[in-house]
Structure formats: structure tokens, C-alpha cells
Motif scaffolding. Structure first.
Motif, PDB file in Angstrom:
ATOM      1  N   VAL A 165       0.830  -1.104  -0.133  1.00  0.00           N
ATOM      2  CA  VAL A 165      -0.182   0.224  -0.043  1.00  0.00           C
ATOM      3  C   VAL A 165       0.929   1.306  -0.241  1.00  0.00           C
ATOM      4  O   VAL A 165       0.498   2.235  -0.741  1.00  0.00           O
ATOM      5  N   ILE A 166       1.972   1.237   0.806  1.00  0.00           N
ATOM      6  CA  ILE A 166       2.817   2.505   0.620  1.00  0.00           C
ATOM      7  C   ILE A 166       3.350   2.440  -0.788  1.00  0.00           C
ATOM      8  O   ILE A 166       3.639   3.768  -1.091  1.00  0.00           O
ATOM      9  N   ILE A 167       4.078   1.562  -1.409  1.00  0.00           N
ATOM     10  CA  ILE A 167       4.407   1.785  -2.670  1.00  0.00           C
ATOM     11  C   ILE A 167       3.435   2.214  -3.518  1.00  0.00           C
ATOM     12  O   ILE A 167       3.818   3.226  -4.473  1.00  0.00           O
ATOM     13  N   ALA A 168       2.044   1.808  -3.456  1.00  0.00           N
ATOM     14  CA  ALA A 168       1.118   2.514  -4.381  1.00  0.00           C
ATOM     15  C   ALA A 168       0.868   3.916  -4.078  1.00  0.00           C
ATOM     16  O   ALA A 168       0.734   4.747  -4.906  1.00  0.00           O
ATOM     17  N   LEU A 169       0.799   4.152  -2.819  1.00  0.00           N
ATOM     18  CA  LEU A 169       0.593   5.521  -2.279  1.00  0.00           C
ATOM     19  C   LEU A 169       1.867   6.585  -2.885  1.00  0.00           C
ATOM     20  O   LEU A 169       1.636   7.729  -3.297  1.00  0.00           O
ATOM     21  N   ALA A 170       2.901   5.899  -2.951  1.00  0.00           N
ATOM     22  CA  ALA A 170       4.238   6.655  -3.240  1.00  0.00           C
ATOM     23  C   ALA A 170       4.199   6.997  -4.631  1.00  0.00           C
ATOM     24  O   ALA A 170       4.497   7.880  -5.100  1.00  0.00           O
ATOM     25  N   LEU A 171       3.637   5.855  -5.566  1.00  0.00           N
ATOM     26  CA  LEU A 171       3.419   5.971  -6.949  1.00  0.00           C
ATOM     27  C   LEU A 171       2.700   6.933  -7.259  1.00  0.00           C
ATOM     28  O   LEU A 171       2.823   7.877  -8.180  1.00  0.00           O
ATOM     29  N   GLY A 172       1.473   7.066  -6.665  1.00  0.00           N
ATOM     30  CA  GLY A 172       0.496   8.066  -6.902  1.00  0.00           C
ATOM     31  C   GLY A 172       0.959   9.357  -6.145  1.00  0.00           C
ATOM     32  O   GLY A 172       0.585  10.586  -7.351  1.00  0.00           O
ATOM     33  N   ALA A 173       1.508   9.678  -5.382  1.00  0.00           N
ATOM     34  CA  ALA A 173       2.187  10.907  -4.907  1.00  0.00           C
ATOM     35  C   ALA A 173       3.136  11.494  -6.099  1.00  0.00           C
ATOM     36  O   ALA A 173       3.424  12.796  -6.329  1.00  0.00           O
ATOM     37  N   ALA A 174       4.113  10.576  -6.486  1.00  0.00           N
ATOM     38  CA  ALA A 174       4.932  11.042  -7.482  1.00  0.00           C
ATOM     39  C   ALA A 174       4.364  11.503  -8.793  1.00  0.00           C
ATOM     40  O   ALA A 174       4.763  12.221  -9.574  1.00  0.00           O
ATOM     41  N   VAL A 175       3.045  10.892  -9.106  1.00  0.00           N
ATOM     42  CA  VAL A 175       2.523  11.242 -10.486  1.00  0.00           C
ATOM     43  C   VAL A 175       2.162  12.556 -10.384  1.00  0.00           C
ATOM     44  O   VAL A 175       2.054  13.529 -10.999  1.00  0.00           O
ATOM     45  N   VAL A 176       1.315  13.010  -9.105  1.00  0.00           N
ATOM     46  CA  VAL A 176       0.689  14.214  -8.889  1.00  0.00           C
ATOM     47  C   VAL A 176       1.605  15.235  -8.085  1.00  0.00           C
ATOM     48  O   VAL A 176       1.080  16.688  -8.100  1.00  0.00           O
ATOM     49  N   SER A 177       2.830  15.150  -7.886  1.00  0.00           N
ATOM     50  CA  SER A 177       3.498  15.933  -7.038  1.00  0.00           C
ATOM     51  C   SER A 177       4.071  17.037  -7.953  1.00  0.00           C
ATOM     52  O   SER A 177       4.564  16.628  -9.182  1.00  0.00           O
ATOM     53  N   PRO A 178       4.131  18.238  -7.572  1.00  0.00           N
ATOM     54  CA  PRO A 178       4.714  19.361  -8.446  1.00  0.00           C
ATOM     55  C   PRO A 178       5.906  19.642  -8.268  1.00  0.00           C
ATOM     56  O   PRO A 178       6.597  20.323  -9.136  1.00  0.00           O
ATOM     57  N   ALA A 179       6.475  18.892  -7.518  1.00  0.00           N
ATOM     58  CA  ALA A 179       8.202  19.115  -7.217  1.00  0.00           C
ATOM     59  C   ALA A 179       8.883  17.740  -7.713  1.00  0.00           C
ATOM     60  O   ALA A 179      10.177  18.016  -7.664  1.00  0.00           O
ATOM     61  N   VAL A 180       8.237  16.795  -7.943  1.00  0.00           N
ATOM     62  CA  VAL A 180       8.963  15.459  -8.423  1.00  0.00           C
ATOM     63  C   VAL A 180       8.716  15.142  -9.676  1.00  0.00           C
ATOM     64  O   VAL A 180       7.821  15.084 -10.060  1.00  0.00           O
TER      65      VAL A 180
END
Length: 270
Positions: A42-57
């Protein structure tokens, strides 16, 4: 739209660095505190989603970093644990000579790889989106001493410096006639480059420390942010509630109250 306006808009969309640090620490505690592989998944999936929408990454940079670090780990733990598990009474799924694929070995390999992948995913997401000023402001907002905040912020701030100095060292060797496009030559040059990098990093850290001392940055002084950060009541609730929730989940898992399957149960060995 000017660069300053774009930077303010990006900052407004981001969380406070203290909130990011709290979430990072709590997620890592859950990954290594709860034995179920569902948690790192679940943590990997959330990190993947955060990397997609992050304005700084940049998503491509995040994917490349995670892949380069996680794929070798998958191969190593898959071979060592999955095919050569030493247990005498293991549930064998496949066997060929000395190699045998067992449920126990495969479950250990899956658990190790998922935890490492979750660790790398979170740290890559945080590291690629943070700079030294954000790290310093976040740690100071969490009431960390100036010395601790300075060391952690300097570690992140030195990463671009190391990359730049390494490129400059390779380019200078190339200008002297070294065929640096060959990996064998780069390996031969590595000790000298590392020695130069170590010296330059020590000098840089000493210079930064002197600047901070001259500016009177002390623990007793007011906590003034180096950057403007977005903060609100929701984030303050997250910073206070996330550690409590994390400890409760870990305690429930240790007590056997949290009904999450382990890796062997998911594979089908139990």
C-alpha cells in the motif's frame, strides 16, 4: 507567467515540510513495524500516486531511481531466499537440482523486497522533492536542535554539489585525454575522484558552518523559516495524529489484534 509566480504556486500546492517529514517517518515505521506485506504494498502504491501528482518531483526521475535500486535487490533476495532457503521442512513449489522454490523462502524474499522497495520509494519521493532549506525549516518546525537540522539539511544540499563536482572531475580528465567513456577507465579514476570529492565536501561544510555562526543562528534564537510554506489546521492535525495512529496500528499488530495476512498466507503455504 513569471518564474516567481510559478514558484509561489508550486509552494502553495505543497504541504509543509514538517508534515512531509512526519508522514515519511510514520510510513517507514509502519513498513517495518507491521509484518504483513500488504502494508509496504500500500505504501508503494501511495508513493507512486504521490510521484504522479507531485508538483516538485519528476515522475521519470522517481521511476528510474526506484527501479535502479530495487531491481537488483529483487534479483538477489529472489535467488538467495527464494531458491536456496535452508529450511528442511519447507513447502516445496518447484525443484531443480540444488535449487528449489519454497513457500517459506519466497515469502521471506517477497517481504524483504517489498520493505526495501517501500523504503526506496518513500525516500526517493522525499529526496527528489526536498531541498536543504525545506529540510531545515521542517526540522526546526518540529523543534529539532539547530545542529541536527543543519546536518540533515546539509546532507540533502550536498547531493547536487557531489553530482556537479563528479561531472566536472570527469570532464577535466576527458580534457586531459582520458577515454572516460569506458567504464574500466572510470573505475581506475574513481579513487582520485572520491578523494577530491571528500576534500571539497569538507571544505564546503566548514564554509557553511562559518556562515551560520556569523549570522548568529543559535538554538535560543527565534525559529524563522528560510522559505514560505503552506500550513493549515488540517496539516497540524495530521502532524499530531499520524504518530499516534501509527503507534496504535503497530501495537495492534504486535498484539495480534490487526488481522492482516503474512506473506506465506498470501502465497498459499498455510
Amino acid at each position: 507567467m513569471s518564474d516567481a509566480v510559478l514558484e509561489r504556486e508550486r509552494t502553495r500546492r505543497r504541504w509543509h515540510p514538517a508534515t512531509e517529514i512526519i508522514i515519511l517517518v510514520c510510513a517507514l515505521l509502519l513498513v517495518f513495524g507491521v509484518p504483513s506485506p500488504l502494508v509496504p504494498l500500500v505504501i508503494i502504491a501511495l508513493a507512486l500516486g504521490a510521484a504522479v501528482v507531485s508538483p516538485a518531483v519528476r515522475f521519470s526521475s522517481w521511476m528510474i531511481g526506484v527501479g535502479v535500486l530495487c531491481l537488483p535487490t529483487l534479483i538477489v533476495v529472489g535467488v538467495v531466499q527464494g531458491l536456496f532457503y535452508p529450511g528442511a521442512e519447507a513447502h516445496v513449489l518447484w525443484e531443480l537440482g540444488p535449487a528449489r522454490l519454497t513457500v517459506e523462502g519466497l515469502s521471506i524474499a517477497v517481504q524483504i523486497w517489498l520493505r526495501v522497495s517501500a523504503l526506496v520509494s518513500l525516500c526517493a519521493l522525499f529526496g527528489l522533492g526536498a531541498d536543504s532549506a525545506r529540510m531545515f525549516d521542517g526540522l526546526r518546525a518540529l523543534r529539532m536542535p539547530v545542529s541536527v537540522a543543519y546536518v540533515c539539511a546539509s546532507a540533502i544540499g550536498l547531493i547536487p554539489l557531489l553530482r556537479t563536482r563528479t561531472r566536472q572531475a570527469i570532464e577535466s580528465r576527458a580534457a586531459c585525454g582520458w577515454p572516460v567513456d569506458r567504464w574500466s577507465v572510470r573505475i581506475r579514476l574513481l579513487p582520485a575522484i572520491v578523494a577530491g570529492l571528500f576534500t571539497s565536501v569538507l571544505i564546503e561544510v566548514e564554509q557553511r558552518h562559518e556562515v551560520l555562526q556569523q549570522r548568529g543562528l543559535e538554538d535560543s534564537g527565534p525559529r524563522v523559516s528560510l522559505q514560505d510554506h503552506n500550513d493549515d489546521g488540517v496539516q497540524k492535525i495530521i502532524r499530531r495524529g499520524a504518530p499516534v495512529l501509527t503507534l496504535l496500528l503497530i501495537a495492534a499488530s504486535v498484539a495480534g489484534v490487526l488481522p492482516l495476512p503474512d506473506a506465506a498466507g498470501l502465497i498459499g503455504g498455510e
